[in-house]
Design a protein around this motif. Sequence first.
Motif, PDB file in Angstrom:
ATOM      1  N   ARG A 100       0.793  -1.203  -0.121  1.00 18.53           N
ATOM      2  CA  ARG A 100      -0.022   0.169   0.012  1.00 18.53           C
ATOM      3  C   ARG A 100       0.844   1.327  -0.122  1.00 18.53           C
ATOM      4  O   ARG A 100       0.235   2.422   0.366  1.00 18.53           O
ATOM      5  CB  ARG A 100      -0.560  -0.050   1.246  1.00 18.53           C
ATOM      6  CG  ARG A 100      -1.760  -1.166   1.329  1.00 18.53           C
ATOM      7  CD  ARG A 100      -3.227  -0.844   1.076  1.00 18.53           C
ATOM      8  NE  ARG A 100      -4.167  -1.950   1.332  1.00 18.53           N
ATOM      9  CZ  ARG A 100      -4.769  -1.803   2.282  1.00 18.53           C
ATOM     10  NH1 ARG A 100      -4.992  -0.850   2.964  1.00 18.53           N
ATOM     11  NH2 ARG A 100      -5.662  -2.840   2.444  1.00 18.53           N
ATOM     12  N   LYS A 101       2.260   1.234  -0.303  1.00 19.67           N
ATOM     13  CA  LYS A 101       2.978   2.495  -0.579  1.00 19.67           C
ATOM     14  C   LYS A 101       2.332   3.381  -1.614  1.00 19.67           C
ATOM     15  O   LYS A 101       2.311   4.532  -1.455  1.00 19.67           O
ATOM     16  CB  LYS A 101       4.472   2.099  -0.911  1.00 19.67           C
ATOM     17  CG  LYS A 101       5.040   1.372   0.202  1.00 19.67           C
ATOM     18  CD  LYS A 101       5.386   2.251   1.402  1.00 19.67           C
ATOM     19  CE  LYS A 101       6.171   1.700   2.606  1.00 19.67           C
ATOM     20  NZ  LYS A 101       6.316   2.327   3.718  1.00 19.67           N
ATOM     21  N   GLN A 103      -0.827   3.566  -2.419  1.00 18.87           N
ATOM     22  CA  GLN A 103      -2.003   4.155  -1.935  1.00 18.87           C
ATOM     23  C   GLN A 103      -1.611   5.277  -1.160  1.00 18.87           C
ATOM     24  O   GLN A 103      -2.146   6.478  -1.071  1.00 18.87           O
ATOM     25  CB  GLN A 103      -2.829   3.159  -1.125  1.00 18.87           C
ATOM     26  CG  GLN A 103      -4.125   3.263  -0.859  1.00 18.87           C
ATOM     27  CD  GLN A 103      -4.947   2.171   0.010  1.00 18.87           C
ATOM     28  OE1 GLN A 103      -4.560   1.981   1.074  1.00 18.87           O
ATOM     29  NE2 GLN A 103      -5.749   1.626  -0.772  1.00 18.87           N
ATOM     30  N   ALA A 105       1.082   7.069  -0.999  1.00 21.14           N
ATOM     31  CA  ALA A 105       1.659   8.148  -1.794  1.00 21.14           C
ATOM     32  C   ALA A 105       0.577   8.868  -2.562  1.00 21.14           C
ATOM     33  O   ALA A 105       0.620  10.364  -2.685  1.00 21.14           O
ATOM     34  CB  ALA A 105       2.711   7.699  -2.947  1.00 21.14           C
ATOM     35  N   ASN A 117      -9.745   6.158  -0.775  1.00 23.66           N
ATOM     36  CA  ASN A 117      -8.718   5.721  -1.711  1.00 23.66           C
ATOM     37  C   ASN A 117      -9.145   5.843  -2.948  1.00 23.66           C
ATOM     38  O   ASN A 117      -9.916   5.314  -3.353  1.00 23.66           O
ATOM     39  CB  ASN A 117      -8.081   4.289  -1.075  1.00 23.66           C
ATOM     40  CG  ASN A 117      -7.623   4.483   0.089  1.00 23.66           C
ATOM     41  OD1 ASN A 117      -6.966   4.865   0.773  1.00 23.66           O
ATOM     42  ND2 ASN A 117      -8.310   3.549   0.999  1.00 23.66           N
ATOM     43  N   LYS A 120      -7.037   1.511  -4.859  1.00 21.69           N
ATOM     44  CA  LYS A 120      -7.272   0.272  -4.008  1.00 21.69           C
ATOM     45  C   LYS A 120      -6.516  -0.906  -4.285  1.00 21.69           C
ATOM     46  O   LYS A 120      -6.441  -1.349  -5.349  1.00 21.69           O
ATOM     47  CB  LYS A 120      -8.877   0.239  -3.977  1.00 21.69           C
ATOM     48  CG  LYS A 120      -9.390   1.342  -3.219  1.00 21.69           C
ATOM     49  CD  LYS A 120     -11.169   1.116  -3.376  1.00 21.69           C
ATOM     50  CE  LYS A 120     -11.803   2.157  -2.767  1.00 21.69           C
ATOM     51  NZ  LYS A 120     -13.140   2.374  -3.395  1.00 21.69           N
ATOM     52  N   VAL A 121      -6.162  -1.787  -3.254  1.00 18.39           N
ATOM     53  CA  VAL A 121      -5.658  -3.051  -3.400  1.00 18.39           C
ATOM     54  C   VAL A 121      -6.629  -4.175  -2.873  1.00 18.39           C
ATOM     55  O   VAL A 121      -6.802  -4.442  -1.607  1.00 18.39           O
ATOM     56  CB  VAL A 121      -4.369  -3.157  -2.660  1.00 18.39           C
ATOM     57  CG1 VAL A 121      -3.480  -4.578  -3.262  1.00 18.39           C
ATOM     58  CG2 VAL A 121      -3.542  -2.140  -3.047  1.00 18.39           C
TER      59      VAL A 121
ATOM     60  N   ASP B  80     -19.334   5.842  -0.627  1.00 15.55           N
ATOM     61  CA  ASP B  80     -18.845   5.572  -1.977  1.00 15.55           C
ATOM     62  C   ASP B  80     -19.626   4.245  -2.418  1.00 15.55           C
ATOM     63  O   ASP B  80     -19.988   4.253  -3.836  1.00 15.55           O
ATOM     64  CB  ASP B  80     -17.484   5.246  -1.998  1.00 15.55           C
ATOM     65  CG  ASP B  80     -16.722   6.522  -1.827  1.00 15.55           C
ATOM     66  OD1 ASP B  80     -17.373   7.817  -1.706  1.00 15.55           O
ATOM     67  OD2 ASP B  80     -15.682   6.541  -1.587  1.00 15.55           O
ATOM     68  N   HIS B 403     -13.585  -2.941  -0.492  1.00 18.76           N
ATOM     69  CA  HIS B 403     -12.421  -2.913   0.226  1.00 18.76           C
ATOM     70  C   HIS B 403     -11.520  -1.710   0.185  1.00 18.76           C
ATOM     71  O   HIS B 403     -11.873  -0.734  -0.586  1.00 18.76           O
ATOM     72  CB  HIS B 403     -11.558  -4.231  -0.557  1.00 18.76           C
ATOM     73  CG  HIS B 403     -10.651  -4.656   0.382  1.00 18.76           C
ATOM     74  ND1 HIS B 403     -10.916  -5.739   1.199  1.00 18.76           N
ATOM     75  CD2 HIS B 403      -9.099  -4.740   0.629  1.00 18.76           C
ATOM     76  CE1 HIS B 403      -9.809  -6.099   2.057  1.00 18.76           C
ATOM     77  NE2 HIS B 403      -8.710  -5.402   1.466  1.00 18.76           N
ATOM     78  N   ASN B 404     -10.815  -1.723   1.238  1.00 18.87           N
ATOM     79  CA  ASN B 404      -9.894  -0.475   1.390  1.00 18.87           C
ATOM     80  C   ASN B 404     -10.805   0.606   1.839  1.00 18.87           C
ATOM     81  O   ASN B 404     -10.575   1.877   1.465  1.00 18.87           O
ATOM     82  CB  ASN B 404      -9.066  -0.003   0.152  1.00 18.87           C
ATOM     83  CG  ASN B 404      -7.963  -0.725   0.161  1.00 18.87           C
ATOM     84  OD1 ASN B 404      -7.040  -0.749  -0.719  1.00 18.87           O
ATOM     85  ND2 ASN B 404      -7.779  -1.695   1.051  1.00 18.87           N
ATOM     86  N   VAL B 405     -11.882   0.526   2.374  1.00 17.12           N
ATOM     87  CA  VAL B 405     -12.672   1.442   2.905  1.00 17.12           C
ATOM     88  C   VAL B 405     -13.163   1.326   4.337  1.00 17.12           C
ATOM     89  O   VAL B 405     -13.245   0.239   4.879  1.00 17.12           O
ATOM     90  CB  VAL B 405     -14.344   1.602   2.087  1.00 17.12           C
ATOM     91  CG1 VAL B 405     -13.913   2.008   0.718  1.00 17.12           C
ATOM     92  CG2 VAL B 405     -14.819   0.258   1.872  1.00 17.12           C
TER      93      VAL B 405
ATOM     94  N   LEU C  20       9.451   9.014  -4.298  1.00 13.48           N
ATOM     95  CA  LEU C  20       8.709   9.013  -2.688  1.00 13.48           C
ATOM     96  C   LEU C  20       9.025   7.631  -2.013  1.00 13.48           C
ATOM     97  O   LEU C  20       8.680   6.566  -2.616  1.00 13.48           O
ATOM     98  CB  LEU C  20       7.552   9.562  -2.887  1.00 13.48           C
ATOM     99  CG  LEU C  20       7.076   9.875  -4.252  1.00 13.48           C
ATOM    100  CD1 LEU C  20       5.425   9.455  -4.078  1.00 13.48           C
ATOM    101  CD2 LEU C  20       7.368  11.133  -4.778  1.00 13.48           C
ATOM    102  N   THR C  21       9.384   7.841  -0.842  1.00 10.14           N
ATOM    103  CA  THR C  21       9.266   6.528  -0.252  1.00 10.14           C
ATOM    104  C   THR C  21       8.195   6.759   1.127  1.00 10.14           C
ATOM    105  O   THR C  21       7.567   5.905   1.245  1.00 10.14           O
ATOM    106  CB  THR C  21      10.534   6.186   0.203  1.00 10.14           C
ATOM    107  OG1 THR C  21      11.236   7.462   0.551  1.00 10.14           O
ATOM    108  CG2 THR C  21      11.314   5.400  -0.751  1.00 10.14           C
ATOM    109  N   PHE C  23       6.405   9.488   4.199  1.00 11.18           N
ATOM    110  CA  PHE C  23       5.998  11.154   4.214  1.00 11.18           C
ATOM    111  C   PHE C  23       5.706  11.417   5.658  1.00 11.18           C
ATOM    112  O   PHE C  23       6.740  12.639   5.763  1.00 11.18           O
ATOM    113  CB  PHE C  23       4.564  11.156   3.544  1.00 11.18           C
ATOM    114  CG  PHE C  23       4.511  10.706   2.145  1.00 11.18           C
ATOM    115  CD1 PHE C  23       4.144   9.449   1.686  1.00 11.18           C
ATOM    116  CD2 PHE C  23       5.393  11.521   1.199  1.00 11.18           C
ATOM    117  CE1 PHE C  23       4.045   8.876   0.616  1.00 11.18           C
ATOM    118  CE2 PHE C  23       5.129  11.246  -0.062  1.00 11.18           C
ATOM    119  CZ  PHE C  23       4.852  10.027  -0.321  1.00 11.18           C
TER     120      PHE C  23
END
Lengths: 307, 459, 301
Positions: A100-101, A103, A105, A117, A120-121, B80, B403-405, C20-21, C23
């Motif tokens: 999720r890096k 996401q 960023a 997001n 999404k993963v 969403d 997902h991711n919510v 970027l890695t 933050f």
Amino acid sequence: MDINNTSRKEFLAAMVTSGLVLAGCSSKKTPFEAGADELVKPSGEKVKLLSVDGEVIEVDKAFLKPVPQLPAITNSEERKGIPGKKFVMVIDLSRCKNLRKCQQACNHMHQVHSDLNWLKVYPMNEGEHTAPYWQPTTCMHCDEPPCVKVCPVDATFKRQDGIVLIDSDRCIGCRFCMAACPYSIRVFNWEKPDTVSEELCGQPYSCETSVPQKKGTVGKCDFCPDMARKNELPHCVVACPNGTFFYGDLNEDSVTNGAETFRFSDLIKDKAGYQLMDDLGTKPSVYYLPPAARNFPFEKGMEIDKG
Amino acid sequence: MENSISTKNDKQAASAATFANGRRKPDALTDEQIISDLLPRKFGKLGMIWMGILVVICMVGVFAYFRQLKYGLVVTNMRDYASWGIYISNFVFFVAISLVGSLITAVLRLTGVHWSTPLTRIAEIIAVSAITFAAIIIIVDMGRPERFYNLFLFGRLQSPIIWDVTVITTYFFISILLLYIPLLPDMKILLATKEKTAFYKLYRFMGSFWKGTHLQFRISKKAINILCIAIVPVAFSIHTVTSWLFATTYRPGWDSTNFGPYFISGAFLVGSGAVTVAMYVFRKYYNLKNYITYDHFDRMGKIVVMLGLLYLYFNVNEYLIPAFKMKKPEEGFLDSLFVGEFAPLFWAAILGGMIIPIIVLLFKKGRHPFPMFICGIMIVVGAWFKRYLIVTPTLLHPFLPMHNVPASYKHYFPSWEEWAIAMGSLAGALLVVTIFARIFPIIPIQETLIEQHEKEHNK
Amino acid sequence: MKRNIINNCAGVLFLLLSGLTGFRATAKESEKGPLKISISYFSLDNRLPYLAVTAKCKIDGKFQPVGGASIKLYLDKDSTGKGIGLIATVVTGEKGKATADIPASLEKIWKASTNHTFIAVTDKTKDFDETNTELSVAKARITIDTADDKNVVATFTEFKDNQWVAVKGVEIKMGIKRLGGELQIGEEQSYTTDSLGKVKGEFKKLGMPGDKTGNIILVAKVEDNDAYGSLRIEKTVPWGVKFTANDDFFTRALWGSQFHSPFWLVFMAYSIVIGVWGTIIYLIFLILKIKQLGKEEEKLS
């Protein structure tokens, strides 16, 4: 000194706007250098710098001057897109372990509301006896975008470079595009985004940077055309430590994740690339490489997954 | 005024006794009697309470909307995935119910059915008020209502929303015309009453030019005929286009070629249900037993059965055929309806909103006013929830996993603001109908008189 | 946030973002390692040299970029306090990065030697102790040549004893310039120079789309060489396939813009709207006629 003045300007301009990706002093302009050139107008003020050989060269200040936001591209330019480009993305599913890096960023750079997001993963598993895999999902930037078809006010639109963008200054918030998108990638700013910084809040919205996000409008992955204009890669591509995302220009037949660059047609052929739900006729610009010969076991990603 | 009402009521009671509880046609009524019976009346105590309740509900709705304007759509529980909620299902409900105007007025008029005359105005005012609130509720659903004008500045012809805006506007105007033109002869009667009511000026403004000449009657008849023809395709369009808001997407449950007729048949059912309820209420509280008779209920009941069966037929198509195939994206959606989280509501809507009323109305006794009234309410309430079941479960079953919510994004139950606004809009629609009935005769006087004369003539 | 470049020091310095890695580096008080500064030297087109510095520190065992670190860069001598040899004072951006060009005032020092040492100095701050980092590079040059048989030759030389001398054993990458990176010209990822300082690669990417005239840009580059830093050169060659962007994008389609609706839709929509509204207008006309008749009637009576 004067003979090389134009080319120097050109490469400086390209350099300034392109970060570590270095551009040269070729007499032929590539589309990107041309783009960069158009963005920066000479100020007339010169700065003296040293060349490798120790000569003193004069460079227009404007080409060095940092540009806090993209210099004003008009809304109508943003709607047309970059001529001669067709942006594509290739996502190699064998490399994703749900870190999720990407996401983080993306959310950070676009100041996405903390509940939302853009990228999404998904933990995917097609059938009972199939193997699960992680699927990072961006906007597909379809060539037959169902979301654009239904927008009543041209607030979301398709550009000639293949990118589908949103004009938050025009969006009426009807959310029809969200219902129309089969990939469910569109998000809505149900309230004023909690992440938008004070300084950005008052700034004018740009379709290409997608900031600042506005209450009551739809947001989504924008394929970072502002970065492409600077010959840089989208934030998710750069952020992924495993090089899962490849971004490029179909018209250049090449995609890159920053470290590796592949000929797009070869990559798709060799790794049997496919498109997500292409049976719906959406013609996505994002291609997936199947999760064969995985770099990580699926379970690795479960540690981070919170649902 | 109080006095005059009581005298009227006495008269009414007398005539009601004469005509055996209204089971027979009011064939012995004099013109004066008809006019005095059908003139709009001041609200009684019950009427005032009713108005008061409606106004309060509306005010709560307005307050909730004020909150929504202030804080954004975050005050709703839409998120969403369930990006459309009861605002949209309420909108579909309003559009559906407004279709009734064309059913009762146009279809029955065109087919030369005379028994429907007393119902035409009830149907038309329901149509006008419902379509008005459909338009209002769609603005309420917008994240940026202040940008509504963008629809006119940047309207894209390709978007079904633009089609919807166009047909709803068109239908609104046609419905207004269909309400107004048959009202003209009644204006003359209203203006001719001895007591000058508070609305005298309004009547004068609206219809002082109606002299009832032969030529005027001829032109108005022609206009009504044209309207009746024109309103049918427009009414079909409003609901077809509304169904296309869903059917033009890929989603399970919406991706159907059946959606247009499915919505129209549903609209006919809920519209006739609403008219049944209105018939009962006006009959009871305006003492119109001589005008809305058992016969009307009986005939209306048969129509409701027919429409109920039609809608049931489309429902079987909509649910049984996908369930037979059980395509993967449809599976979760259908499961949630048949046996999952929406199952109680789904079966309640199917049984209570369709099957039970159909069975009850098959019997002659079931078509008496009171059972009809109950069935009408069941149909209308069932239809409201049916619209909810069309909108929400589909949205909660996207192609890719949810997902991711945050966890709250994966379910939907309306917030109090949403309920308040939805109920406020329903109350608003009822308020419009109520106020209209206060100002104008809810049963066309002139047409009743003409029919009466024709009947006597035929004798 | 795309406000990525921040002005500093009379417009000479600028900060860049890339790579970027992480933050939220400085948000909470957690275990912090010492500040680490790294310097990279770049030479573009054998012409414009510049420095890039990166500041990071270990937080909870992971390197995180340090933004807002003030770094003084010197050429050759650490002349702290005196300002001699000062290239620039830069402040790192959000990604912990900053870059600086070599100002004209250092002409003498630059010309004095072919080897240069760049020194990055940070002062003691609340969070970190002072640091001192050095990077030495030798002045070198990279050239690129092409032959008709689609071979690419890159030559690497360094400036020694007043002349350019070939360098052996330098790793050179050769590729085609593409969006965001270079596509290697052949199978090899990189080539190593021979005793003549040359590498030779065969151009195998046939049929690559070029620009309108079929030109593509070849790139030869040395990346992060310990002795020479990063060097890069480009050359345009007509080895690509002519590419013309199809300009039929803005055609009429269902997904087209407001003014690009398909004709059949425009035709259908407008004929329906005109038909229905024509009827409505006619009906209004009828009402007006009724009104007219009523007024005439009034006059008569």
